[in-house]
Design a protein around this motif. Structure first.
Motif, mmCIF file in Angstrom:
data_model
loop_
_atom_site.group_PDB
_atom_site.id
_atom_site.type_symbol
_atom_site.label_atom_id
_atom_site.label_comp_id
_atom_site.label_asym_id
_atom_site.label_seq_id
_atom_site.Cartn_x
_atom_site.Cartn_y
_atom_site.Cartn_z
ATOM 1 N N ASN A 92 -7.532 -33.806 -24.731
ATOM 2 C CA ASN A 92 -7.262 -35.203 -24.418
ATOM 3 C C ASN A 92 -5.855 -35.629 -24.842
ATOM 4 O O ASN A 92 -5.653 -36.263 -25.881
ATOM 5 N N THR A 93 -4.867 -35.262 -24.024
ATOM 6 C CA THR A 93 -3.496 -35.739 -24.211
ATOM 7 C C THR A 93 -2.973 -36.230 -22.869
ATOM 8 O O THR A 93 -3.469 -35.845 -21.811
ATOM 9 N N THR A 99 -1.866 -26.719 -23.229
ATOM 10 C CA THR A 99 -3.233 -26.374 -22.818
ATOM 11 C C THR A 99 -4.032 -25.719 -23.946
ATOM 12 O O THR A 99 -4.525 -24.594 -23.822
ATOM 13 N N VAL A 100 -4.152 -26.435 -25.030
ATOM 14 C CA VAL A 100 -5.017 -26.012 -26.137
ATOM 15 C C VAL A 100 -6.441 -26.430 -25.777
ATOM 16 O O VAL A 100 -6.659 -27.236 -24.877
ATOM 17 N N HIS A 153 -10.517 -22.990 -28.698
ATOM 18 C CA HIS A 153 -9.389 -22.155 -29.124
ATOM 19 C C HIS A 153 -8.224 -23.068 -29.521
ATOM 20 O O HIS A 153 -7.316 -23.314 -28.723
ATOM 21 N N ARG A 154 -8.270 -23.568 -30.744
ATOM 22 C CA ARG A 154 -7.249 -24.507 -31.209
ATOM 23 C C ARG A 154 -5.936 -23.815 -31.569
ATOM 24 O O ARG A 154 -4.928 -24.488 -31.783
ATOM 25 N N GLY A 201 -1.731 -35.654 -30.020
ATOM 26 C CA GLY A 201 -3.045 -35.271 -29.524
ATOM 27 C C GLY A 201 -3.972 -34.776 -30.608
ATOM 28 O O GLY A 201 -3.708 -34.938 -31.805
ATOM 29 N N PRO A 202 -5.082 -34.138 -30.217
ATOM 30 C CA PRO A 202 -6.063 -33.641 -31.189
ATOM 31 C C PRO A 202 -5.461 -32.594 -32.119
ATOM 32 O O PRO A 202 -4.395 -32.034 -31.860
ATOM 33 N N GLU A 203 -6.168 -32.321 -33.186
ATOM 34 C CA GLU A 203 -5.690 -31.353 -34.179
ATOM 35 C C GLU A 203 -5.717 -29.937 -33.610
ATOM 36 O O GLU A 203 -6.657 -29.537 -32.942
#
Length: 398
Positions: free
Chosen positions: A257-258, A286-287, A291-292, A346-348
């Protein structure tokens, strides 16, 4: 590993380095980092090589230049010189038959770059280098791409990430087409006279001038790219266009979610109009939650999501890679433009030094093909996503 018809040419070797131009030590375009292994069997490896050799492979978005080794300190001066060394040898080992090369990085005298003089200078310098070798050809049609595949060459399609350089002059689109440009983004993150970019808090949509530009690009046969456009602007471009449009390098917001990723609504609308999305691989784009640590595995999470969303016939790849340290480039250019370092938003996620498996234009499509083989995709589907889908859409646009 099969290589294309490459005879060893290096950029600007027709001039004397240090006398005719300022010389920078470029990053290696071969073996700069260790090879990424996907654990294929010998039979799987042989199948992947066969598929990449037999079929036409098209990157919808890359920057196949060799960044200076000392990018943190030399990048801006390297840009101003406008002699951006090409990764000919690395590309010859990539398996690619065509690459959309997005210009405008060179000759950036202004803070934000991509002005008319910058782009024309960059385009001329690039094509001058091409004129002194016989491996890369300037591609302006699907026939050129097919010819490159048949003759063991690489077709390079000139593209631009944003249309701000036309200002309010619609006829500049004709000039760019005449100079060989075949793909242009509506907006590069910031708003311009055509529409809003993804960095804007309020998306004003496609302007009246933007609608005229869309019509003219349809008439000329210039592919319209929505990768950096705002959501409303993207939807209005799709609606206004008589031809399919492209999202050349992005991913799915439904996965990560970015603002840099595209929402389902935009991806669906693009597909319904006959277009397609190219899955991106620039660092920290594209994380995925699974798979962070950004690698080929997180990129392919976006691929699978988009395939499930709109069908495999509307998905391809636009890795958006360089030969050299992409993270150094991000940091330097973010500072130059005076904007927040967007790769940290964006997310971590987990930090990386490079996107393992999809780090440069020389390795991306070979590893994508290997991944698809490893995960049981059919020959037909692999042929489609590495290039067949792009050719089908481009036939309708050009």
């Amino acid at each position: 590993m099969a290589t294309k018809r490459y005879t060893g040419y290096q950029s600007f070797s027709y001039l004397e380095a240090g006398k005719d131009y300022t010389e920078f030590t470029p990053s290696a375009d071969v073996d700069r980092l260790p090879e990424h292994h996907l654990g294929l069997t010998a039979d799987e490896q042989e199948r992947a090589e066969r598929l990449l050799t037999e079929n036409i492979a098209v990157s919808l978005h890359d920057h196949p230049v060799r960044l200076p080794q000392k990018a943190k300190t030399e990048l801006l001066q390297w840009n101003r010189e406008a002699r951006l060394a090409y990764g000919y040898e690395g590309l010859s080992r990539s398996g690619l038959d065509a690459v959309f090369d997005n210009l405008g990085w060179g000759a950036c005298e202004s803070r934000n770059g991509w002005k008319w003089d910058d782009v024309i200078t960059d385009l001329g310098m690039r094509f001058c280098d091409f004129a002194h070798q016989d491996y890369v050809i300037r591609a302006e049609s699907v026939a050129d791409i097919r010819r490159a595949h048949a003759e063991g060459q690489l077709a390079v399609v000139a593209g631009l990430e944003g249309a701000a350089l036309i200002e309010n002059e619609i006829d500049r689109l004709d000039v760019l087409h005449g100079l060989g440009v075949r793909q242009i983004g509506i907006a590069y993150s910031d708003a311009n006279s055509l529409g809003s970019g993804l960095r804007e808090k309020t998306d004003g949509g496609l302007t009246s001038l933007g609608r005229r530009a869309v019509r003219r690009m349809n008439q000329l046969g210039i592919a319209i790219d929505l990768s950096h456009a705002g959501d409303r602007t993207a939807l209005e471009v799709i609606e206004a266009s008589d031809k399919p449009v492209l999202i050349t390098h992005a991913g799915a917001r439904g996965v990560w979610n970015t603002a840099r990723m595209k929402p389902d609504e935009v991806i669906r609308a693009c597909a319904e109009k006959g277009g397609m999305i190219g899955i991106e691989a620039a660092p920290y784009t594209t994380v995925s939650p699974q798979h962070r640590r950004h690698t080929i595995e997180s990129v392919m999470d976006h691929f699978r999501y988009c395939v499930n969303l709109v069908g495999i016939e509307h998905v391809g790849f636009g890795p958006d890679t360089f030969f050299g340290d992409h993270l150094d480039l991000h940091h330097v250019m973010s500072h130059k433009w005076g904007v927040t370092d967007t790769i940290r938003s964006g997310p971590e996620f987990k930090t990386i030094e490079s996107v393992a498996g999809l780090e440069n234009p020389g390795e991306c499509f070979r590893n994508i093909t290997r991944w698809l083989v490893k995960h049981g995709y059919s020959d037909k589907d692999i042929s489609a996503v590495i290039g067949g889908n792009a050719l089908r859409v481009l036939e309708k646009i050009w």
